[in-house]
Design an enzyme around this catalytic site. Structure first.
Site, mmCIF file in Angstrom:
data_model
loop_
_atom_site.group_PDB
_atom_site.id
_atom_site.type_symbol
_atom_site.label_atom_id
_atom_site.label_comp_id
_atom_site.label_asym_id
_atom_site.label_seq_id
_atom_site.Cartn_x
_atom_site.Cartn_y
_atom_site.Cartn_z
ATOM 1 N N HIS A 48 0.807 -1.227 0.000
ATOM 2 C CA HIS A 48 0.000 0.000 0.000
ATOM 3 C C HIS A 48 0.837 1.272 0.000
ATOM 4 O O HIS A 48 0.297 2.370 0.085
ATOM 5 C CB HIS A 48 -0.940 -0.007 1.207
ATOM 6 C CG HIS A 48 -2.042 -1.020 1.090
ATOM 7 N ND1 HIS A 48 -2.953 -1.022 0.057
ATOM 8 C CD2 HIS A 48 -2.355 -2.083 1.856
ATOM 9 C CE1 HIS A 48 -3.793 -2.034 0.203
ATOM 10 N NE2 HIS A 48 -3.459 -2.695 1.289
ATOM 11 N N ARG A 73 7.012 -6.139 3.070
ATOM 12 C CA ARG A 73 5.716 -6.635 2.601
ATOM 13 C C ARG A 73 5.654 -6.476 1.087
ATOM 14 O O ARG A 73 5.888 -5.385 0.558
ATOM 15 C CB ARG A 73 4.545 -5.914 3.230
ATOM 16 C CG ARG A 73 3.210 -6.467 2.705
ATOM 17 C CD ARG A 73 2.041 -6.162 3.569
ATOM 18 N NE ARG A 73 1.571 -4.782 3.471
ATOM 19 C CZ ARG A 73 0.409 -4.390 3.985
ATOM 20 N NH1 ARG A 73 -0.376 -5.251 4.615
ATOM 21 N NH2 ARG A 73 0.039 -3.102 3.904
ATOM 22 N N ASP A 87 17.095 -11.361 -2.792
ATOM 23 C CA ASP A 87 18.434 -11.096 -3.334
ATOM 24 C C ASP A 87 18.946 -9.718 -2.934
ATOM 25 O O ASP A 87 20.154 -9.520 -2.788
ATOM 26 C CB ASP A 87 18.441 -11.232 -4.858
ATOM 27 C CG ASP A 87 18.560 -12.689 -5.311
ATOM 28 O OD1 ASP A 87 18.499 -12.930 -6.532
ATOM 29 O OD2 ASP A 87 18.715 -13.571 -4.436
ATOM 30 N N GLU A 152 -6.563 -12.494 6.153
ATOM 31 C CA GLU A 152 -7.364 -11.259 6.228
ATOM 32 C C GLU A 152 -8.660 -11.343 5.419
ATOM 33 O O GLU A 152 -9.186 -10.341 4.951
ATOM 34 C CB GLU A 152 -6.545 -10.068 5.767
ATOM 35 C CG GLU A 152 -5.748 -10.276 4.512
ATOM 36 C CD GLU A 152 -4.709 -9.187 4.298
ATOM 37 O OE1 GLU A 152 -4.764 -8.140 4.962
ATOM 38 O OE2 GLU A 152 -3.832 -9.370 3.429
ATOM 39 N N ASP A 178 -8.668 -5.357 6.062
ATOM 40 C CA ASP A 178 -9.173 -6.206 4.971
ATOM 41 C C ASP A 178 -10.142 -7.257 5.483
ATOM 42 O O ASP A 178 -11.129 -7.587 4.829
ATOM 43 C CB ASP A 178 -7.998 -6.875 4.241
ATOM 44 C CG ASP A 178 -7.324 -5.928 3.255
ATOM 45 O OD1 ASP A 178 -6.086 -5.818 3.276
ATOM 46 O OD2 ASP A 178 -8.048 -5.297 2.467
HETATM 47 O O1 LIG Z 1 -5.788 -5.435 6.461
HETATM 48 C C1 LIG Z 1 -5.060 -4.702 7.151
HETATM 49 O O2 LIG Z 1 -5.447 -3.970 8.071
HETATM 50 C C2 LIG Z 1 -3.602 -4.748 6.862
HETATM 51 O O3 LIG Z 1 -3.130 -5.632 6.178
HETATM 52 C C3 LIG Z 1 -2.786 -3.575 7.331
HETATM 53 C C4 LIG Z 1 -2.968 -2.440 6.359
HETATM 54 O O4 LIG Z 1 -2.664 -2.880 5.046
HETATM 55 C C5 LIG Z 1 -2.053 -1.282 6.707
HETATM 56 O O5 LIG Z 1 -1.642 -0.648 5.532
HETATM 57 C C6 LIG Z 1 -2.752 -0.247 7.541
HETATM 58 O O6 LIG Z 1 -3.921 0.163 6.910
#
Ligand SMILES: O=C(O)C(=O)C[C@H](O)[C@@H](O)CO
Length: 256
Positions: A48, A73, A87, A152, A178
Site C-alpha cells: 500500500h 511486505r 536477493d 485477512e 481487509d
Molecule cells: O488489512 C489490514 O489492516 C492490513 O493488512 C494492514 C494495512 O494494510 C495497513 O496498511 C494499515 O492500513
C-alpha cells in the site's frame, strides 16, 4: 561465514513481545528517521506504499545494523518477486491475502533454495550474499528466512488451521482492515463480529505455536490484541503520524 543472522526471527522464536511500525513513505531518509524510535520491526510496505525494488533496497541499507528489523511486505507473493527482494537482502517477508495451506506451502518454497524450495540462484551478484563475500550464503540462507503470512479474509480464516500446519510459516498476521471489509464491515474493524474473529484467530495462531501478529493504532485496542496473544504487534504508521501531527498543529494555530 554463514548468511547473516535474522535477529527478528531469533527474537520471534524466543517468544519476545515485538512492537512494530509501518514505514510508508517509501523513502530511506524517512525510514532512517523512524528507526531512531527503536521500534523492534518496521514494515517496508510494498503493498500500500509506493515502494519499488530500489526504494526497498535503500531502506534495507539504512536499517543495516539498527535495532529496528526490516519486514518487507510484497504486494503479492509471486515467486519472482520473492526472489528479487530476497536477493537485495530482505530476510523477513510479510505476504498479504493468504487463503490456503497450498498457497502457504508455495510461499515457503519460493523463499528457500533447493532442495527445500525453488529460489533462483543469483547469489553471486546479490546484495544478500554481500556480493559473494559470504561464500556459504546459498548453503545457509534458508535458515535465516522468516515468513509471515497475512490472513485477512473469511476464506483465510477458514483455512487457518491448515495454514498453521505448514512448516516454514513463522507467523500469521491478521489484517484487521481487509478482514473487516471481507466480513461486510468495511472501515470498521471494531465491529463485534470482526473482533470475535480476530480474537479467535490470534488464540488459534498462538495455540498452534506460531507467532500471532496484527496492527492497531489505538492503544486500548493494541493492548486488547496483546492480551489475546499478539506477539508481533504494529502500533503505528509513519504516514498517519505525520499527517495527524501536521493537521493538529495547523488546527491549533488556525483558531489561536
Ligand atoms: O488489512 C489490514 O489492516 C492490513 O493488512 C494492514 C494495512 O494494510 C495497513 O496498511 C494499515 O492500513
Amino acid at each position: 561465514m554463514p548468511a547473516p543472522e535474522n535477529r527478528f526471527k531469533t527474537r520471534l522464536a524466543k517468544g519476545e513481545m515485538l512492537y512494530g511500525c509501518w514505514a510508508g513513505f517509501a523513502d530511506p531518509y524517512a525510514t532512517e528517521v523512524l528507526a531512531t524510535a527503536n521500534f523492534d520491526w518496521l514494515v517496508i510496505d510494498g503493498e500500500h506504499a509506493p515502494n519499488d525494488l530500489r526504494s526497498t533496497m535503500a531502506q534495507l541499507q539504512v536499517l543495516e545494523g539498527r535495532h529496528s528489523a526490516p519486514v518487507v511486505r510484497l504486494a503479492h507473493g509471486a515467486d519472482w518477486a520473492i526472489k528479487q527482494v530476497l536477493d537485495i537482502g530482505a530476510q523477513t517477508l510479510l505476504i498479504p491475502m493468504v487463503e490456503s495451506a497450498e498457497q502457504a506451502r508455495e510461499l515457503v518454497r519460493a523463499t528457500r533454495y533447493p532442495p527445500q524450495g525453488i529460489r533462483g540462484s543469483g547469489a553471486a551478484l546479490a546484495r544478500a550474499s554481500h556480493f559473494s563475500a559470504i561464500p556459504d550464503y546459498i548453503g545457509t540462507a534458508n535458515d535465516q528466512i522468516c515468513l509471515l503470512v497475512q490472513v485477512e479474509t473469511r476464506a483465510g480464516l477458514a483455512a487457518l488451521d491448515d495454514i498453521l500446519k505448514v512448516d516454514g510459516v513463522d507467523g500469521v498476521f491478521i489484517g484487521p482492515s481487509d478482514l473487516a471489509a471481507d466480513m461486510g464491515f468495511a472501515g470498521d474493524s471494531s465491529a463485534p463480529e470482526v473482533q470475535d474473529a480476530i480474537q479467535d484467530a490470534l488464540v488459534r495462531i498462538k495455540t498452534a505455536g506460531k507467532a500471532p501478529g496484527i496492527l492497531a493504532l489505538d492503544p486500548a485496542t493494541a493492548r486488547t490484541y496483546r492480551d489475546w496473544g499478539a506477539q508481533f504487534l504494529a502500533v503505528g504508521i509513519d504516514v498517519v503520524m505525520l499527517a495527524q501531527s501536521a493537521r493538529d498543529t495547523m488546527a491549533r494555530w488556525r483558531d489561536d
